[in-house]
Design a protein around this motif. Structure first.
Motif, mmCIF file in Angstrom:
data_model
loop_
_atom_site.group_PDB
_atom_site.id
_atom_site.type_symbol
_atom_site.label_atom_id
_atom_site.label_comp_id
_atom_site.label_asym_id
_atom_site.label_seq_id
_atom_site.Cartn_x
_atom_site.Cartn_y
_atom_site.Cartn_z
ATOM 1 N N SER A 179 -15.650 2.050 1.720
ATOM 2 C CA SER A 179 -15.392 0.919 0.847
ATOM 3 C C SER A 179 -15.785 -0.360 1.568
ATOM 4 C CB SER A 179 -13.919 0.869 0.484
ATOM 5 O OG SER A 179 -13.567 1.993 -0.257
ATOM 6 N N CYS A 195 -11.208 12.167 3.577
ATOM 7 C CA CYS A 195 -11.213 10.715 3.701
ATOM 8 C C CYS A 195 -9.828 10.224 4.070
ATOM 9 C CB CYS A 195 -11.648 10.061 2.392
ATOM 10 S SG CYS A 195 -10.538 10.406 1.042
ATOM 11 N N ALA A 225 -7.536 7.206 2.842
ATOM 12 C CA ALA A 225 -7.521 6.236 1.759
ATOM 13 C C ALA A 225 -6.339 5.301 1.921
ATOM 14 C CB ALA A 225 -7.439 6.953 0.417
ATOM 15 N N SER A 267 -4.096 2.499 -0.163
ATOM 16 C CA SER A 267 -3.812 1.920 -1.466
ATOM 17 C C SER A 267 -3.322 0.498 -1.295
ATOM 18 C CB SER A 267 -2.762 2.759 -2.177
ATOM 19 O OG SER A 267 -2.347 2.077 -3.337
ATOM 20 N N LEU A 284 -4.010 12.795 -0.169
ATOM 21 C CA LEU A 284 -4.537 12.008 -1.280
ATOM 22 C C LEU A 284 -4.322 12.732 -2.610
ATOM 23 C CD1 LEU A 284 -6.132 9.504 -2.180
ATOM 24 C CD2 LEU A 284 -8.191 10.835 -1.904
ATOM 25 N N LEU A 323 -8.067 1.915 -4.672
ATOM 26 C CA LEU A 323 -8.006 2.670 -3.422
ATOM 27 C C LEU A 323 -9.228 2.311 -2.588
ATOM 28 C CD1 LEU A 323 -7.087 6.412 -3.867
ATOM 29 C CD2 LEU A 323 -5.795 4.646 -2.740
ATOM 30 N N PHE A 369 -11.520 3.457 0.703
ATOM 31 C CA PHE A 369 -11.771 4.713 1.414
ATOM 32 C C PHE A 369 -12.418 4.468 2.760
ATOM 33 C CE2 PHE A 369 -11.585 6.030 -2.980
ATOM 34 C CZ PHE A 369 -10.781 7.146 -2.884
ATOM 35 N N TRP A 392 -12.453 5.218 -6.958
ATOM 36 C CA TRP A 392 -11.974 6.504 -7.464
ATOM 37 C C TRP A 392 -12.154 6.597 -8.974
ATOM 38 C CZ3 TRP A 392 -10.435 10.774 -4.903
ATOM 39 C CH2 TRP A 392 -9.858 11.789 -5.671
#
Lengths: 287, 448
Positions: A86, B56, B58, B60, B72, B82, B84, B237
Motif C-alpha cells: 500500500s 501479508c 495488514a 486497519s 486477516l 486496510l 497491506f 481489499w
C-alpha cells in the motif's frame, strides 16, 4: 595513461537511497553503463539545430511518437501499478507476547540475523545481480566455479535458438549485458522465428524432412541443463514491429480515444469528455 | 527420460525423509499450505487439506490493529481502508522479517491448524522462476537455520504442476510421483504471469518467460479507473473483491466497448445493461460484503448514499467498461503502454525459442493455473488467440487446472506421497550443515 597499473577495472560504487525502508547495511553494487544512449539526457553534444534543419521539421511519424518525457511518465505509472505494498504506509510488526519476545525474531544464526535485519528491496537484489554479471560475466559465480569439468556455457545450439531479447532487455535501461550474452544476441538476431517455417533453422530442418522430429536425448539434455535466465532476460519481449499500434483510450470514460488534446496529448472520445478533460485534468501539472 | 537419480536414492529413502511433509506454495498474495502424509493411499484432497493463508501483514486504520497472515481472514471483519505490507515482492520473498512473522503465526502458533514441529517435517517450498540467486540463498538459510526443517526441497512453482494429472482428455493416468512428459505451464499469478515449458517435470530454462502483469496490476489499475468516479485509492481489499466479482475477459473487445459507450450524459443512446452493473460497496455494518446488481438508472448515486430514494442508504459504484478493459491488460499490455506481449504472445515467445520439434508437444499441452486465470472467459479468449496466431498444421490445446489456485499445492502433495520420487530431490538439514549453502543451491539447480 602513464599510470596504467594503478587503474582498476571496478564498477562504480554508489550507495542507493532506500526511502521506504531502513537503510540497508553495507552498500549496493550498481552497474554503470558506458555512454548514455538516452537522447533526452544528451542535451549539449548533439547538434540538434542542424539535425532539425536537415530533417525539415518534424515528420508526421515523429509528431505521433511519444516523447521521452511521456515515456518516462508511462514507466512511472507501470511501476506504480506493479507495486506490492500500500502506498505511503509503513506497517511495523507488533511486539510479540510470550515466546521469548524480540530475541528470536532477531535471528538464530549470524546468517539469518543478517537476512532479517536487511532492509533491501527487490530492486536492490536485482541491481546487485546485474552488477555481478557485468563484473564477472556470469551470475551466481559460486555455482559455476565449483563445477568439476569447467563447463562453459552449454553448447551453442540452444543458445542460437534462444529468442532474442528486446533491445531494451533490462528494466534498468543501460544495464550492460555480459560478453557472452552480447555475442548470443548478435548471433540470433536474424534467426528469430516469428512464424513457423520463417527462420533459418527451420529452413535447414525442412531441407531434410517435412515433419520436424523430436530433438534427440542429447539435445534435450543440453536444453535441460541450460542455466536459468536472469530476471531481466526472462521478461516478455515487446510485440513485433508489424503488430498494430497500441490502442489509446479516452482519459475520462475509457472508450476508444478519438481526439488528442492539443495541449497535453491525452485522448478523449467525445465533446463531453473533452469538456471534462479541459475543466479538470488538462495540464494539471501547471494549473 | 527418467528423473535423475531416482533409482539411486531410493534405497536410502527412509532415513532421509521425515514421516510428514509440509507443502507450502508461497505465493505473493496467499500461501497455499498443507500436510501430505507419506504413507497413505488416498489422493490428497486439496479442498480439505490445503489451507489458504493471506501472505501479508495488514493494518486497519479503523480498529488500529495489525493482522498477521492468517489472522486477516479469521479475525478481521472490517476490510475498509486496510493497508497491506507484503513480504513477497515481484514473486520473491524479499522481506524476511515480515515473512518470518507470517510463517511463525501459520506454522508455530497454537491457534493455527497448520501447527507443526519443523524438526520432524519435510518441506516442499516454491519460488518464482528466474530469481536472483541471493534470494535463493536467503531462503535456504532461513529454512534450515531459522526454522530448522528436517529436510527441504525448493523448486520453482510451475514444476509442481507437472505432478497433477493434466486436465486434457485422453491423457494416460499419472501415478503419483511421476511428472507429465511435456507441459507448458502458464501461471497467472498475483505478481506476474510466467510461462514455463516442462519436460518430465524439469524446466527448459532457456524458454521461460515472464509477463509483468498479474493480479495486483489489475487491482491497482481498477483502483485507478474507478477513482475517476469514486475515490477508492485506499480500498485495496474492496477493489480486489470488486475485481473478483465483476471483471471478465471480453471475447470481442471492441464490440463490447461500443455496446457500453455513452457519449456523455445527454447522449440518448441506450447502453447495454447486461454489462453495466451497480456495485454496492460494503459499509461493514449492514453490508458485510459488496455485491453487484444490474444497473438502475432511475436513482442517482448521491440520492442512494443519502437514503433519499426510500431504500436503505448505500454507496454504489457503477461499473461499465472497467469490467473488461482492466483484465484486458493480460492480453494487451500495450493498453497501458507496457512494452511486452500479452499472454498469448508470451506463450508463443516461449515455445518458438525451443527447437521446432518441441513446438507441437508443448502447443498441445498448455496448462493454465494461478488465481488470476479465474476470470470468466479467460480460457476461451486464450484458446481463440492461440489458434488464430498459430499455423493450422499445429494442434493447440489449452486447459485450465481444476482448481487454478491450489494446483501447485496439489502437485506438491502428490509428489510428497511418493518417497522414491521425493527422496533424491530433498536436502536434509544434516547435509546442509555438512556441505553448506552453495552445495544446497547447486543441488536444487540439478548440478549435483
Amino acid at each position: 595513461m602513464a599510470t596504467g597499473p594503478l587503474r582498476f577495472a571496478t564498477p562504480h560504487i554508489e550507495e542507493l537511497p532506500t526511502t521506504h525502508t531502513r537503510q540497508a547495511p553495507g552498500f549496493a553494487w550498481v552497474a554503470v553503463s558506458g555512454a548514455q544512449d538516452d537522447s533526452s539526457k544528451n542535451w549539449g553534444t548533439a547538434n540538434r539545430k542542424r539535425a532539425r534543419a536537415q530533417g525539415g521539421g518534424q515528420t508526421e511519424a515523429q509528431k505521433e511518437a511519444i516523447t521521452a518525457r511521456q515515456q518516462r511518465e508511462i514507466e512511472r505509472k507501470i511501476k506504480e501499478l506493479n507495486s506490492d505494498n500500500s502506498k505511503d504506509v509503513q506497517i511495523p510488526l507488533p511486539k510479540r507476547e510470550g515466546t521469548g519476545g524480540g530475541a528470536s525474531r532477531a535471528g538464530k544464526t549470524s546468517n539469518t540475523k543478517k537476512i532479517l535485519a536487511s532492509g533491501k528491496t527487490f530492486a536492490h537484489y536485482l541491481d546487485d545481480e546485474e552488477a555481478e554479471i557485468a563484473r564477472t560475466g556470469r551470475r551466481d559465480g559460486d555455482l559455476e566455479v565449483q563445477m568439476p569439468a569447467a563447463q562453459p556455457r552449454p553448447s551453442k545450439t540452444p543458445l542460437a535458438r534462444r529468442k532474442t531479447l528486446g533491445e531494451d532487455g533490462s528494466s534498468t535501461g543501460g544495464t550492460p549485458i555480459p560478453q557472452s550474452l552480447n555475442a548470443r544476441r548478435s548471433m540470433d538476431h536474424s534467426s528469430r522465428p516469428s512464424t513457423p517455417g520463417a527462420s533459418r533453422l527451420d529452413e535447414q530442418n525442412e531441407d531434410q524432412q517435412d515433419i520436424p522430429t523430436l530433438p534427440t536425448d542429447a539435445e534435450l539434455d543440453v536444453l535441460l541443463k541450460a542455466p536459468p535466465l536472469t530476471y531481466n532476460q526472462a521478461r516478455s519481449a515487446p510485440p513485433p514491429s508489424n503488430a498494430p499500434p497500441p490502442r489509446r483510450f479516452c482519459e475520462v470514460c475509457g472508450f476508444f480515444g478519438r481526439a488528442k488534446c492539443m495541449k497535453c496529448g491525452a485522448m478523449t472520445c467525445s465533446v463531453l469528455c473533452k469538456d471534462t478533460h479541459d475543466e479538470h485534468r488538462c495540464l494539471k501539472f501547471y494549473a | 527420460m527418467a528423473r535423475k537419480g531416482a533409482s539411486k536414492g531410493a534405497d536410502a529413502a527412509p532415513a532421509r525423509l521425515a514421516s510428514r511433509t509440509l507443502v507450502l506454495d508461497n505465493g505473493a498474495h496467499t500461501i497455499k499450505a498443507g500436510f501430505s502424509p507419506l504413507t497413505t493411499d488416498s489422493e490428497p484432497h486439496a479442498d480439505a487439506e490445503c489451507h489458504v493463508v493471506a501472505n501479508c501483514i495488514a493494518r486497519s486504520q479503523r480498529d488500529k490493529r495489525t493482522y498477521i497472515g492468517p489472522e486477516l481472514l479469521e479475525e478481521c471483519w472490517d476490510f475498509g481502508e486496510l493497508a497491506f505490507r507484503r513480504p513477497v515482492e515481484k514473486g520473491f520473498v524479499v522481506n524476511w522479517e515480515g515473512e518470518q512473522a507470517i510463517w511463525e503465526r501459520t506454522l508455530l502458533d497454537k491457534r493455527s491448524p497448520l501447527q507443526c514441529d519443523p524438526h520432524e517435517m519435510n518441506l516442499i517450498l516454491t519460488e518464482a522462476p528466474n530469481g536472483p540467486s541471493v534470494l535463493q540463498r536467503n531462503m535456504d538459510e532461513m529454512v534450515f537455520e531459522e526454522f530448522e526443517f528436517a529436510s527441504y526441497y525448493r523448486t520453482i512453482s510451475p514444476v509442481l504442476n507437472a505432478y497433477v494429472p493434466p486436465p486434457f482428455p485422453s491423457t494416460p493416468a499419472l501415478p503419483s510421483g511421476t511428472a507429465a512428459e511435456c507441459l507448458l505451464v502458464v501461471d497467472v499469478g498475483h505478481s506476474h504471469t510466467t510461462t514455463t515449458p516442462l519436460h518430465h517435470g524439469r524446466p527448459l530454462h532457456a524458454a521461460c518467460r515472464r509477463l509483468e502483469i498479474g493480479g495486483k496490476t489489475l487491482t491497482n489499475r481498477l483502483k485507478e479507473v474507478l477513482s475517476r468516479t469514486v475515490e477508492v485509492q485506499k480500498e485495496d481489499w474492496i477493489v480486489q473483491e470488486i475485481k473478483e466479482d465483476v471483471c471478465f475477459i471480453s471475447q470481442s473487445f471492441s464490440s463490447d466497448l461500443e455496446r457500453v459507450w455513452k457519449g456523455g450524459l445527454k447522449d440518448p443512446r441506450d447502453v447495454d445493461t447486461s454489462i453495466v452493473v451497480d456495485y454496492v460497496l460494503p459499509d461493514y455494518e449492514a453490508i458485510k460484503r459488496g455485491f453487484s446488481r444490474p444497473h438502475d438508472t432511475k436513482v442517482s448515486r448521491k440520492d442512494r448514499a443519502l437514503g433519499l430514494h426510500g431504500g436503505p442508504r448505500e454507496h454504489i459504484v457503477t461499473i461499465a467498461n472497467e469490467r473488461f478493459t482492466v483484465p484486458e491488460l493480460l492480453f494487451t499490455p500495450s493498453d497501458i503502454g507496457m512494452q511486452q506481449e500479452g499472454v498469448a504472445g508470451t506463450i508463443l515467445q516461449s515455445i518458438y525459442s525451443l527447437p521446432q520439434g518441441l513446438w507441437q508437444p508443448f502447443l498441445a499441452n498448455i496448462l493454465v493455473v494461478g488465481g488470476s486465470s479465474k476470470f470468466p472467459g479467460f480460457l476461451e479468449r486464450l484458446r481463440s488467440e492461440m489458434e488464430s496466431r498459430v499455423s493450422e498444421e499445429y494442434l493447440v490445446r489449452v486447459a485450465q487446472a481444476e482448481d487454478p489456485l491450489k494446483n501447485v499445492w496439489a502437485g506438491g502433495a502428490r509428489l510428497a506421497r511418493s518417497k522414491d520420487a521425493l527422496s533424491p530431490l530433498v536436502v536434509t538439514r544434516q547435509e546442509y550443515l555438512e556441505h553448506g549453502d552453495v552445495w544446497t543451491r547447486r543441488k536444487f539447480a540439478g548440478k549435483v
